[in-house]
Write an enzyme that holds these catalytic residues in place. Structure first.
Site, PDB file in Angstrom:
ATOM      1  N   ASP A   1       1.727   5.019   1.622  1.00 26.59           N
ATOM      2  CA  ASP A   1       1.534   5.969   2.710  1.00 26.59           C
ATOM      3  C   ASP A   1       2.143   7.298   2.294  1.00 26.59           C
ATOM      4  OD1 ASP A   1       0.489   4.059   4.804  1.00 26.59           O
ATOM      5  OD2 ASP A   1       2.414   3.120   4.351  1.00 26.59           O
TER       6      ASP A   1
ATOM      7  N   ASP B   1       9.156   3.907  13.193  1.00 25.08           N
ATOM      8  CA  ASP B   1       9.738   2.785  13.941  1.00 25.08           C
ATOM      9  C   ASP B   1      11.149   2.411  13.491  1.00 25.08           C
ATOM     10  OD1 ASP B   1       8.600   1.832  11.589  1.00 25.08           O
ATOM     11  OD2 ASP B   1       7.317   0.332  12.551  1.00 25.08           O
TER      12      ASP B   1
ATOM     13  N   ASP C   1       0.852  -1.180   0.000  1.00 25.63           N
ATOM     14  CA  ASP C   1       0.000   0.000   0.000  1.00 25.63           C
ATOM     15  C   ASP C   1       0.892   1.235   0.000  1.00 25.63           C
ATOM     16  OD1 ASP C   1       1.000   0.166   2.619  1.00 25.63           O
ATOM     17  OD2 ASP C   1      -0.749  -0.842   3.437  1.00 25.63           O
TER      18      ASP C   1
HETATM   19  P1  ATP Z   1       3.509  -2.607   5.125  1.00 22.91           P
HETATM   20  O1  ATP Z   1       2.462  -1.633   4.663  1.00 22.91           O
HETATM   21  O2  ATP Z   1       4.301  -3.218   4.053  1.00 22.91           O
HETATM   22  O3  ATP Z   1       2.985  -3.586   6.101  1.00 22.91           O
HETATM   23  P2  ATP Z   1       4.653  -0.257   6.282  1.00 22.91           P
HETATM   24  O4  ATP Z   1       6.050   0.025   6.690  1.00 22.91           O
HETATM   25  O5  ATP Z   1       4.077   0.580   5.202  1.00 22.91           O
HETATM   26  O6  ATP Z   1       4.591  -1.792   5.943  1.00 22.91           O
HETATM   27  P3  ATP Z   1       2.431   0.636   7.846  1.00 22.91           P
HETATM   28  O7  ATP Z   1       1.802  -0.051   9.002  1.00 22.91           O
HETATM   29  O8  ATP Z   1       1.666   0.778   6.591  1.00 22.91           O
HETATM   30  O9  ATP Z   1       3.791  -0.151   7.574  1.00 22.91           O
HETATM   31  O10 ATP Z   1       2.916   2.053   8.371  1.00 22.91           O
HETATM   32  C1  ATP Z   1       3.454   3.016   7.517  1.00 22.91           C
HETATM   33  C2  ATP Z   1       4.632   3.710   8.196  1.00 22.91           C
HETATM   34  O11 ATP Z   1       4.198   4.358   9.407  1.00 22.91           O
HETATM   35  C3  ATP Z   1       5.745   2.783   8.632  1.00 22.91           C
HETATM   36  O12 ATP Z   1       6.641   2.522   7.584  1.00 22.91           O
HETATM   37  C4  ATP Z   1       6.368   3.546   9.768  1.00 22.91           C
HETATM   38  O13 ATP Z   1       7.225   4.561   9.300  1.00 22.91           O
HETATM   39  C5  ATP Z   1       5.173   4.226  10.422  1.00 22.91           C
HETATM   40  N1  ATP Z   1       4.589   3.392  11.488  1.00 22.91           N
HETATM   41  C6  ATP Z   1       3.557   2.546  11.408  1.00 22.91           C
HETATM   42  N2  ATP Z   1       3.272   1.970  12.574  1.00 22.91           N
HETATM   43  C7  ATP Z   1       4.161   2.450  13.448  1.00 22.91           C
HETATM   44  C8  ATP Z   1       4.407   2.259  14.849  1.00 22.91           C
HETATM   45  N3  ATP Z   1       3.641   1.411  15.553  1.00 22.91           N
HETATM   46  N4  ATP Z   1       5.410   2.957  15.425  1.00 22.91           N
HETATM   47  C9  ATP Z   1       6.162   3.805  14.705  1.00 22.91           C
HETATM   48  N5  ATP Z   1       5.997   4.038  13.406  1.00 22.91           N
HETATM   49  C10 ATP Z   1       5.017   3.381  12.770  1.00 22.91           C
HETATM   50 MG    MG Z   2       2.131   0.615   4.456  1.00 20.82          MG
END
Ligand code: ATP
Ligand code: MG
Length: 408
Positions: free
Chosen positions: A32, A106, A30
């Site tokens: 962001d 994170d 996805d």
């Molecule tokens: P994926 O979508 O592939 O599962 P992602 O890295 O995009 O992985 P998301 O949950 O979509 O993960 O979150 C987007 C971004 O927001 C992350 O890459 C991170 O920078 C931040 N993020 C999300 N959850 C947290 C958290 N619990 N603590 C700190 N930062 C977070």
């Molecule tokens: Mg994501």
């Protein structure tokens, strides 16, 4: 999306998983977006926009089937962020600038910002290097960051498995001590995280790694206890096969369902419970239902299984008893049960693990391919009257809710 925000005078970046995955040559799940526009500003600009979240306010903008998550830069200054006594973040809606936003993310690999205007990547934390080196590294003090949000421990496992990254030793070492803080996370949020861990084609490795870091126990306590029992090697084998099978199906593009996995997770604890509570006042089926209800109810304290999934989980588990009744119309009726396929798959796994007589599996395998007349004979239902009319209703079995396995 990014262009429209930029034209309106806002700073906006692609951030998080999509930048990371693109750099790694993987397809992003996805997208962001991070911006200095407030959620309300984003809503002004995009018609298909919905504001969500209280703890963490976000804009969801829909493009066709895709939903893009637009987050306003946050400031991680401690006094702006509401935390509880344990240091957990309760609310984080203090807006800031990009160079404040980056520190509350994170992992360094998740903290790269892609600027579409000049195709530059803004890297404040050394994320580029870590991606090149295949290292998952927490931004800031890992222990404090896990205390703020224990779900980050599960995210560490998930990204390590998904990306094939090593967890940096500073990021890994607090896990041992902090694993129990998972218990402070709301069960519904854990469910969301568990879905990502087990429904993305990496269920088996995730399971093993969660177990190795003692995190699994806080997600599925009864399952882990049962796995640890003497003589439970068949249960472990059953779990392994189910997880591997789910991953194979995922990679083959076949449908997968968490219901089947949850049923397998709870199967061991349920049989144990049956042995502990049964007495002669009731039959086996009664105790199976009783134990399943108890185990499912207890599970809700760790990872909450929503009702819509809990019911079919219960059915798959309880149908195991019906496989032993191989005569009569009720046996034929089982073929029509919406959960037959998934229950049959669990039966095959149990047989493979040496828990059930292979003959039972052979019977149900054969029954599915028979003509109505052969089926009636197989379950000793004579012709005539009522059973005849039932026989005619026999249709080819539908595949629903099930997961075929290679077992048996
Ligand atoms: P994926 O979508 O592939 O599962 P992602 O890295 O995009 O992985 P998301 O949950 O979509 O993960 O979150 C987007 C971004 O927001 C992350 O890459 C991170 O920078 C931040 N993020 C999300 N959850 C947290 C958290 N619990 N603590 C700190 N930062 C977070
Ligand atoms: Mg994501």
């Amino acid at each position: 999306m990014l262009n429209r925000l930029n034209r309106a005078g806002y700073q906006s970046f692609l951030v998080g998983g999509a930048v990371r995955d693109l750099l790694l040559g993987q397809e992003p799940k996805d997208f962001d977006v991070a911006t200095d526009a407030r959620p309300e500003d984003v809503r002004e600009l995009f018609r298909n926009c919905r504001l969500i979240g209280r703890r963490f306010r976000l804009a969801h903008v829909r493009f066709g089937r895709e939903i893009i998550e637009v987050a306003t830069f946050r400031d991680d200054c401690v006094d702006g962020v509401e935390t509880d006594d344990a240091g957990r973040i309760l609310r984080d809606n203090i807006y800031g600038t990009i160079d404040q936003d980056v520190w509350r993310r994170d992992f360094t690999a998740n903290a790269l910002y892609y600027n579409i205007e000049d195709f530059s990547i803004w890297d404040y934390t050394g994320g580029m290097q870590d991606i090149q080196d295949g290292v998952l590294r927490m931004i800031g003090d890992a222990e404090a960051r896990y205390r703020e949000d224990p779900v980050r421990m599960l995210r560490a496992i998930r990204f390590s498995v998904k990306l094939g990254f090593d967890i940096h030793s500073d990021t890994e070492s607090p896990l041992a001590e902090l694993a129990p803080t998972i218990a402070d996370v709301p069960p519904a949020r854990l469910f969301e995280e568990v879905m990502k861990l087990f429904m993305s084609g990496m269920a088996h490795s995730s399971f093993e790694m969660l177990d190795r870091h003692h995190l699994l126990h806080y997600l599925f306590p009864a399952t882990v206890d049962c796995m640890r029992m003497d003589g439970a090697s068949s249960f472990r084998q059953l779990l392994t096969h189910a997880l591997q099978n789910t991953d194979e199906r995922y990679h083959a593009g076949k449908p997968i369902t968490p219901v089947f996995l949850f049923a397998v997770f709870l199967w061991g604890p349920v049989t144990q419970r049956v042995a502990a509570i049964r007495n002669n006042r009731h039959g086996d089926v009664f105790w199976l239902h009783q134990a399943t209800d108890e185990i499912l109810a207890e599970q809700q304290d760790s990872v909450a299984i929503p009702r819509r999934l809990g019911m079919p989980v219960r059915e798959i588990v309880c149908l195991q008893a019906r496989f032993l009744k191989r005569t009569g119309r009720r046996a034929l009726g089982l073929l029509e049960h919406p959960r037959f396929r998934a229950a049959y798959d669990l039966l095959l796994l149990r047989i493979q693990a040496g828990e059930e007589d292979p003959e039972v599996g052979e019977f149900w395998t054969a029954l599915q391919t028979m003509s109505p007349e052969e089926q009636a004979a197989a379950v000793n239902v004579g012709g005539g009257g009522k059973s005849g009319s039932r026989k005619r209703r026999r249709r080819p079995r539908r595949r629903r809710g099930g997961q075929a396995t290679d077992a048996g």
